[in-house]
Design an enzyme around this catalytic site. Structure first.
Site: not given
Length: 440
Positions: A13, A105, A129, A190, A201, A205, A302
Site C-alpha cells: 500500500t 513503527k 517521519e 484489519e 500501534d 508511535k 493511507g
C-alpha cells in the site's frame, strides 16, 4: 545535477504510493527543486506488483539483497514493516554506506537507539517521519522547528482505526463490537485488529515521538497500554453528559521524576482541540515551553499521505547528495537517560461505572470502598435499572493515585453487592500538559 538512485523494498500500500509519487512527479522534482530521483531497484515478493506499477525488468527484484548490495544506490526505503527481515535491511544498508528511510513503527518503537548508533558508526543517517503519524510532519518539527524549546508534553490521537470506531460510537450510539465489524467490512480495520484496538500501534508511535521530543530512550515496552475493547455506548453517553469526549490518546509528559508515557482511553473536555478530531484522522498536540500549545492534524495512514512523508524524508537526504555533499550522519542517540514513570504513579481523575444490586445500601457500600482507599468522589450518578434487579452507578473522582485506584477496583469487584466493575476510564487533567510554559 547528480541523479539520486533509490532502492525501494516493499511495494504494498505505502510502497506502491511511494513508487507512483516518485515516477509521476519526477519532472516536477527536477524542475522545482533540481533533484533527479530515480527508482533504480524495487523489491517485492510478487511480480504482479511490478506489473501494476509499470516497472521494467531491470528495476525489479524479489530479493532485497539486490537492493542493498547495489553500489549505485544512495538511499534505501524500507516499507515491508515488522522486524524480520527489516532489521537486516537496516543493518546491511548502513554497513554498505546507504542512508535509510522507513515507516516501520514496530521496528523503530523498540530499536531506535540501536539503529541510530549503528548509523552513526557508519557515517549515514536514517529518517522516519512516516513511522510516527503517517502524513503529519511532526517528527521534522520535533527535530528542527521546535529545537529552541524544552518539550513538555506530546499527546495525540495516533491511530485512525480506533478514532474512527470511537467517532462512530459517539455519533450513532452503537457498541464497540458492532462498529468494529462494520469498520472491518469497510477496510478501516484489519481482520485481526489487535495492534490498533489494543493500543500497540499508538504505543510504538508515542515511543518514537517521546524519544525525539525528550531526547531520551523510550521503547514501546516502556509504554503503558490499554485498548478500547471495553468502551461501551453507555460510557460515551455519560461522557457527553459530563461535557467530555472519549479518545484513545497516546500521551508522553516530562515530569520532575521522569517521563510519563501511556496509551489508553481518555476522557477530555469537549473544548479541547483533540476532542473534535473525528473519523479516521490523526492529530498530535505538542507543548513547548516557549511556543506553548501546537497541534499537527492530518491523515495518519493511507497510501499517498504516508508516501508523502516518505518522499519528504528522501528529499531531505537527496538535497545535499545532489550537490555533491554528504548528509550529516546520525547523531549519537540520547545524551540523557530519563527514568520512565510507572502507571501506578499517575495522579488523575477517574470515571468508574458499576453494575450493582438494585437494593438499599449498595451506594453506601460502594462509596465506603472508594473512600477507604483514598479515593475522593466528585460526582455520583445513578442510571435507571434494566429490570433484572440491577442498576448502574457512575462515579467521577477527584485526582487520585493510580495505585490506590487499582486497590479500590479490586475491593469493588470483591463486594457481593456489586455485580461488575463495568468500566474505569481516566479523566485527563489537561492543565498539567501546559505546566512550565513561559508567560508572555
Amino acid at each position: 545535477m547528480r541523479t539520486i538512485n533509490i532502492g525501494l523494498v516493499g511495494l504494498g500500500t505505502v510502497g506502491g504510493g511511494v513508487a507512483r509519487l516518485i515516477m509521476n512527479h519526477h519532472d516536477d522534482y527536477v524542475k522545482n527543486y533540481g533533484i533527479d530521483l530515480h527508482l533504480k531497484k524495487c523489491c517485492s515478493l510478487y511480480q504482479s506488483d511490478a506489473d501494476r506499477l509499470g516497472l521494467s525488468a531491470d528495476q525489479f527484484t524479489t530479493d532485497w539483497h539486490d537492493v542493498v548490495s547495489d553500489p549505485d544506490i544512495d538511499i534505501v526505503i524500507e516499507l515491508i514493516g515488522g522486524t524480520h527481515p527489516a532489521m537486516d535491511i537496516f543493518e546491511e544498508s548502513f554497513k554498505s554506506g546507504k542512508h535509510v528511510v522507513s515507516a516501520n513503527k514496530a521496528l523503530l518503537g523498540r530499536n531506535t537507539e540501536h539503529l541510530a548508533r549503528l548509523a552513526a558508526e557508519n557515517g549515514v543517517s536514517f529518517r522516519c517521519e512516516a513511522a510516527a503519524a503517517g502524513g503529519i510532519p511532526v517528527v521534522h518539527a520535533l527535530e528542527h522547528e521546535l529545537n529552541g524549546n524544552e518539550i513538555l508534553t506530546i499527546a495525540g490521537i495516533m491511530n485512525g482505526t480506533t478514532n474512527y470506531i470511537l467517532s462512530r460510537m459517539k455519533h450513532e450510539g452503537s457498541d464497540f463490537a458492532e462498529v468494529l465489524a462494520d469498520a472491518q467490512a469497510l477496510g478501516y480495520a484489519e481482520a485481526d485488529p489487535s495492534a490498533d484496538v489494543d493500543g500497540f500501534d499508538a504505543a510504538s508511535k508515542i515511543a518514537i515521538l517521546g524519544s525525539m521530543g525528550f531526547r531520551t530512550r523510550i521503547t514501546t515496552d516502556d509504554v503503558y497500554m490499554q485498548g478500547i475493547r471495553d468502551i461501551s455506548a453507555a460510557d460515551i453517553e455519560v461522557a457527553e453528559e459530563l461535557g467530555c469526549t472519549i479518545k484513545l490518546l497516546a500521551i508522553a509528559r516530562k515530569t520532575d521524576t521522569g517521563v510519563d508515557v501511556r496509551v489508553h482511553p481518555t476522557m477530555i473536555p469537549n473544548g479541547h482541540p483533540l476532542a473534535s478530531v473525528d473519523g479516521a484522522m490523526n492529530a498530535v498536540y505538542v507543548v513547548g515551553d516557549a511556543v506553548g500549545e501546537t497541534m499537527f492534524y492530518g491523515a495518519g495512514a493511507g497510501s499517498f499521505p504516508t508516501a508523502s512523508a516518505v518522499v519528504g524524508d528522501v528529499f531531505a537526504l537527496a538535497e545535499p547528495i545532489s550537490q555533491g555533499q554528504k548528509p550529516l550522519p546520525e547523531a549519537e542517540p540520547f545524551s540523557v537517560s530519563r527514568p520512565i514513570r510507572t502507571i501506578d504513579n499517575l495522579h488523575t481523575r477517574y470515571y468508574i461505572r458499576l453494575t450493582v444490586e438494585d437494593q438499599l445500601g449498595t451506594l453506601a457500600a460502594s462509596t465506603r470502598i472508594l473512600t477507604d482507599n483514598n479515593i475522593s468522589i466528585s460526582n455520583i450518578r445513578q442510571l435507571e435499572g434494566t429490570g433484572d434487579g440491577t442498576c448502574t452507578l457512575v462515579f467521577v473522582t477527584h485526582s487520585a493515585l493510580e495505585a490506590d485506584l487499582k486497590k479500590a477496583v479490586e475491593a469493588l469487584a470483591a463486594d457481593d453487592s456489586i455485580r461488575e466493575v463495568a468500566s474505569v476510564i481516566r479523566v485527563e487533567d489537561i492543565d498539567k500538559w501546559t505546566e512550565g510554559v513561559f508567560a508572555n
